[in-house]
Design a protein around this motif. Structure first.
Motif, PDB file in Angstrom:
ATOM      1  N   LEU A  35       0.831  -1.197   0.000  1.00 37.50           N
ATOM      2  CA  LEU A  35       0.000   0.000   0.000  1.00 37.50           C
ATOM      3  C   LEU A  35       0.870   1.254   0.000  1.00 37.50           C
ATOM      4  O   LEU A  35       0.588   2.225  -0.708  1.00 37.50           O
ATOM      5  CB  LEU A  35      -0.912  -0.013   1.227  1.00 37.50           C
ATOM      6  N   SER A  36       1.953   1.219   0.761  1.00 36.76           N
ATOM      7  CA  SER A  36       2.887   2.343   0.821  1.00 36.76           C
ATOM      8  C   SER A  36       3.502   2.623  -0.553  1.00 36.76           C
ATOM      9  O   SER A  36       3.601   3.768  -0.987  1.00 36.76           O
ATOM     10  CB  SER A  36       3.988   2.048   1.841  1.00 36.76           C
ATOM     11  N   ARG A  37       3.872   1.543  -1.264  1.00 33.14           N
ATOM     12  CA  ARG A  37       4.459   1.706  -2.603  1.00 33.14           C
ATOM     13  C   ARG A  37       3.425   2.227  -3.594  1.00 33.14           C
ATOM     14  O   ARG A  37       3.726   3.081  -4.429  1.00 33.14           O
ATOM     15  CB  ARG A  37       5.021   0.368  -3.101  1.00 33.14           C
ATOM     16  N   THR A  38       2.199   1.739  -3.486  1.00 33.96           N
ATOM     17  CA  THR A  38       1.159   2.100  -4.450  1.00 33.96           C
ATOM     18  C   THR A  38       0.800   3.573  -4.390  1.00 33.96           C
ATOM     19  O   THR A  38       0.657   4.233  -5.424  1.00 33.96           O
ATOM     20  CB  THR A  38      -0.114   1.260  -4.201  1.00 33.96           C
ATOM     21  N   ILE A  39       0.666   4.101  -3.174  1.00 31.78           N
ATOM     22  CA  ILE A  39       0.214   5.493  -3.046  1.00 31.78           C
ATOM     23  C   ILE A  39       1.338   6.449  -2.679  1.00 31.78           C
ATOM     24  O   ILE A  39       1.119   7.656  -2.562  1.00 31.78           O
ATOM     25  CB  ILE A  39      -0.945   5.613  -2.038  1.00 31.78           C
ATOM     26  N   GLY A  40       2.549   5.921  -2.482  1.00 30.66           N
ATOM     27  CA  GLY A  40       3.707   6.777  -2.232  1.00 30.66           C
ATOM     28  C   GLY A  40       3.679   7.491  -0.907  1.00 30.66           C
ATOM     29  O   GLY A  40       4.081   8.664  -0.808  1.00 30.66           O
ATOM     30  N   ILE A  41       3.185   6.812   0.133  1.00 27.01           N
ATOM     31  CA  ILE A  41       3.097   7.385   1.469  1.00 27.01           C
ATOM     32  C   ILE A  41       3.758   6.445   2.460  1.00 27.01           C
ATOM     33  O   ILE A  41       3.643   5.215   2.322  1.00 27.01           O
ATOM     34  CB  ILE A  41       1.614   7.626   1.868  1.00 27.01           C
ATOM     35  N   SER A  42       4.431   7.008   3.465  1.00 28.80           N
ATOM     36  CA  SER A  42       5.131   6.175   4.444  1.00 28.80           C
ATOM     37  C   SER A  42       4.149   5.375   5.291  1.00 28.80           C
ATOM     38  O   SER A  42       2.948   5.648   5.328  1.00 28.80           O
ATOM     39  CB  SER A  42       6.007   7.042   5.350  1.00 28.80           C
ATOM     40  N   VAL A  43       4.664   4.401   5.998  1.00 30.14           N
ATOM     41  CA  VAL A  43       3.824   3.462   6.752  1.00 30.14           C
ATOM     42  C   VAL A  43       3.106   4.140   7.921  1.00 30.14           C
ATOM     43  O   VAL A  43       1.983   3.754   8.266  1.00 30.14           O
ATOM     44  CB  VAL A  43       4.678   2.278   7.250  1.00 30.14           C
ATOM     45  N   THR A  44       3.710   5.168   8.523  1.00 25.58           N
ATOM     46  CA  THR A  44       3.108   5.784   9.716  1.00 25.58           C
ATOM     47  C   THR A  44       1.705   6.347   9.469  1.00 25.58           C
ATOM     48  O   THR A  44       0.757   5.986  10.183  1.00 25.58           O
ATOM     49  CB  THR A  44       4.024   6.883  10.281  1.00 25.58           C
ATOM     50  N   PRO A  45       1.493   7.229   8.475  1.00 28.40           N
ATOM     51  CA  PRO A  45       0.126   7.706   8.229  1.00 28.40           C
ATOM     52  C   PRO A  45      -0.807   6.586   7.755  1.00 28.40           C
ATOM     53  O   PRO A  45      -2.018   6.650   7.978  1.00 28.40           O
ATOM     54  CB  PRO A  45       0.286   8.787   7.158  1.00 28.40           C
ATOM     55  N   ILE A  46      -0.249   5.557   7.118  1.00 29.93           N
ATOM     56  CA  ILE A  46      -1.068   4.417   6.709  1.00 29.93           C
ATOM     57  C   ILE A  46      -1.604   3.701   7.935  1.00 29.93           C
ATOM     58  O   ILE A  46      -2.788   3.345   8.006  1.00 29.93           O
ATOM     59  CB  ILE A  46      -0.257   3.444   5.818  1.00 29.93           C
ATOM     60  N   ARG A  47      -0.735   3.513   8.936  1.00 24.76           N
ATOM     61  CA  ARG A  47      -1.188   2.871  10.183  1.00 24.76           C
ATOM     62  C   ARG A  47      -2.255   3.711  10.879  1.00 24.76           C
ATOM     63  O   ARG A  47      -3.207   3.171  11.441  1.00 24.76           O
ATOM     64  CB  ARG A  47       0.008   2.648  11.119  1.00 24.76           C
ATOM     65  N   GLU A  48      -2.106   5.029  10.831  1.00 26.01           N
ATOM     66  CA  GLU A  48      -3.097   5.914  11.455  1.00 26.01           C
ATOM     67  C   GLU A  48      -4.454   5.767  10.755  1.00 26.01           C
ATOM     68  O   GLU A  48      -5.497   5.699  11.406  1.00 26.01           O
ATOM     69  CB  GLU A  48      -2.621   7.365  11.380  1.00 26.01           C
ATOM     70  N   ALA A  49      -4.427   5.716   9.437  1.00 25.89           N
ATOM     71  CA  ALA A  49      -5.669   5.566   8.674  1.00 25.89           C
ATOM     72  C   ALA A  49      -6.316   4.216   8.961  1.00 25.89           C
ATOM     73  O   ALA A  49      -7.532   4.121   9.148  1.00 25.89           O
ATOM     74  CB  ALA A  49      -5.384   5.689   7.175  1.00 25.89           C
ATOM     75  N   LEU A  50      -5.504   3.167   9.036  1.00 29.63           N
ATOM     76  CA  LEU A  50      -6.031   1.830   9.306  1.00 29.63           C
ATOM     77  C   LEU A  50      -6.608   1.743  10.718  1.00 29.63           C
ATOM     78  O   LEU A  50      -7.616   1.063  10.948  1.00 29.63           O
ATOM     79  CB  LEU A  50      -4.936   0.774   9.109  1.00 29.63           C
ATOM     80  N   SER A  51      -5.993   2.445  11.654  1.00 34.58           N
ATOM     81  CA  SER A  51      -6.518   2.464  13.022  1.00 34.58           C
ATOM     82  C   SER A  51      -7.898   3.112  13.060  1.00 34.58           C
ATOM     83  O   SER A  51      -8.798   2.658  13.780  1.00 34.58           O
ATOM     84  CB  SER A  51      -5.568   3.222  13.950  1.00 34.58           C
ATOM     85  N   GLN A  52      -8.081   4.176  12.277  1.00 34.23           N
ATOM     86  CA  GLN A  52      -9.394   4.825  12.216  1.00 34.23           C
ATOM     87  C   GLN A  52     -10.429   3.898  11.587  1.00 34.23           C
ATOM     88  O   GLN A  52     -11.572   3.817  12.042  1.00 34.23           O
ATOM     89  CB  GLN A  52      -9.316   6.123  11.419  1.00 34.23           C
ATOM     90  N   LEU A  53     -10.024   3.172  10.546  1.00 37.71           N
ATOM     91  CA  LEU A  53     -10.948   2.232   9.910  1.00 37.71           C
ATOM     92  C   LEU A  53     -11.253   1.058  10.836  1.00 37.71           C
ATOM     93  O   LEU A  53     -12.348   0.497  10.793  1.00 37.71           O
ATOM     94  CB  LEU A  53     -10.364   1.727   8.585  1.00 37.71           C
ATOM     95  N   GLU A  54     -10.294   0.716  11.702  1.00 30.34           N
ATOM     96  CA  GLU A  54     -10.552  -0.342  12.683  1.00 30.34           C
ATOM     97  C   GLU A  54     -11.601   0.134  13.698  1.00 30.34           C
ATOM     98  O   GLU A  54     -12.490  -0.627  14.096  1.00 30.34           O
ATOM     99  CB  GLU A  54      -9.265  -0.731  13.397  1.00 30.34           C
ATOM    100  N   GLN A  55     -11.504   1.391  14.118  1.00 32.78           N
ATOM    101  CA  GLN A  55     -12.493   1.944  15.048  1.00 32.78           C
ATOM    102  C   GLN A  55     -13.884   1.946  14.430  1.00 32.78           C
ATOM    103  O   GLN A  55     -14.889   1.796  15.131  1.00 32.78           O
ATOM    104  CB  GLN A  55     -12.089   3.360  15.455  1.00 32.78           C
ATOM    105  N   ALA A  56     -13.951   2.094  13.103  1.00 32.40           N
ATOM    106  CA  ALA A  56     -15.227   2.072  12.392  1.00 32.40           C
ATOM    107  C   ALA A  56     -15.668   0.637  12.085  1.00 32.40           C
ATOM    108  O   ALA A  56     -16.685   0.446  11.423  1.00 32.40           O
ATOM    109  CB  ALA A  56     -15.123   2.866  11.097  1.00 32.40           C
TER     110      ALA A  56
END
Length: 204
Positions: A35-56
């Motif tokens: 996912l990091s390679r596909t969208i060109g974003i580091s793992v840290t903000p990806i983990r933050e986004a996934l944590s929010q989706l986990e809360q949902a």
């Protein structure tokens, strides 16, 4: 808006797009590195986004597997649809409608009849409640509807589902035109229960 928030939202938008397109399916593990390679974003903000989706409740963090799209269940479907129905009714009851709002609903109703797509269906419901002044309520609805898409993906190719789900839309619009919001709210709740019946029969 901070840079970290912008990046986190970009990740969420990417994942939501995959949900809408049917690319992100129930049971699938989300590969952080890919996912990091596909969208060109580091793992840290990806983990933050996934944590929010986990809360949902869209995904679960599973030991030794990472983040996995949560399995579907009849019980969760019932809880989810009943909650969304109640929240949309609350939002509708606190909304006011002008002539241009009704025109937008009628235009979207036509799009929905022509396209029979989930995006058009969700857009119609978003128009119904967009004038609600309670932004917390609207954000909660938005979060819950992310999960809802997984349930309705199974029905996306079923024209009878859309015909049934759309049947009450005209009555909702007519009630709004007559400034009869209580009747519109009652039909709206019935609409969500109709969809729930389709979903639960599909789950089996």
């Amino acid at each position: 808006m901070s840079q970290s928030t912008i990046l986190r939202d970009k990740v969420k938008d990417h994942l939501l797009s995959q949900i809408e397109n049917g690319e992100l399916k129930v049971g699938r593990t989300i590969n952080l590195a890919a996912l990091s390679r596909t969208i060109g974003i580091s793992v840290t903000p990806i983990r933050e986004a996934l944590s929010q989706l986990e809360q949902a409740r869209v995904i679960n963090a599973v030991p030794n597997r990472g983040f996995v799209v949560t399995n579907l269940s009849r019980t969760e479907a019932g809880n989810l649809y009943e909650t969304i129905a109640q929240l949309e009714v609350m939002a509708l009851e606190s909304s006011t409608f002008e002539t241009n709002d009704v025109a937008a609903l009628r235009a979207q109703e036509k799009v929905l009849q022509d396209e029979k797509s989930l995006n058009a269906r969700f857009d119609f419901h978003n128009l119904l409640v967009r004038n609600c002044p309670n932004t917390v309520l609207l954000q909660t609805l938005e979060n819950l509807k992310v999960r809802l898409r997984f349930y309705e993906q199974r029905l996306a190719a079923d024209a009878t589902f859309f015909d049934s789900a759309n049947r009450q839309n005209e009555s909702i619009i007519q009630a709004i035109e007559q400034d009869n919001i209580p009747t519109a709210a009652l039909i709206l709740k019935m609409n969500w229960m109709t969809v729930l019946d389709h979903v639960q029969r599909k789950i089996g």
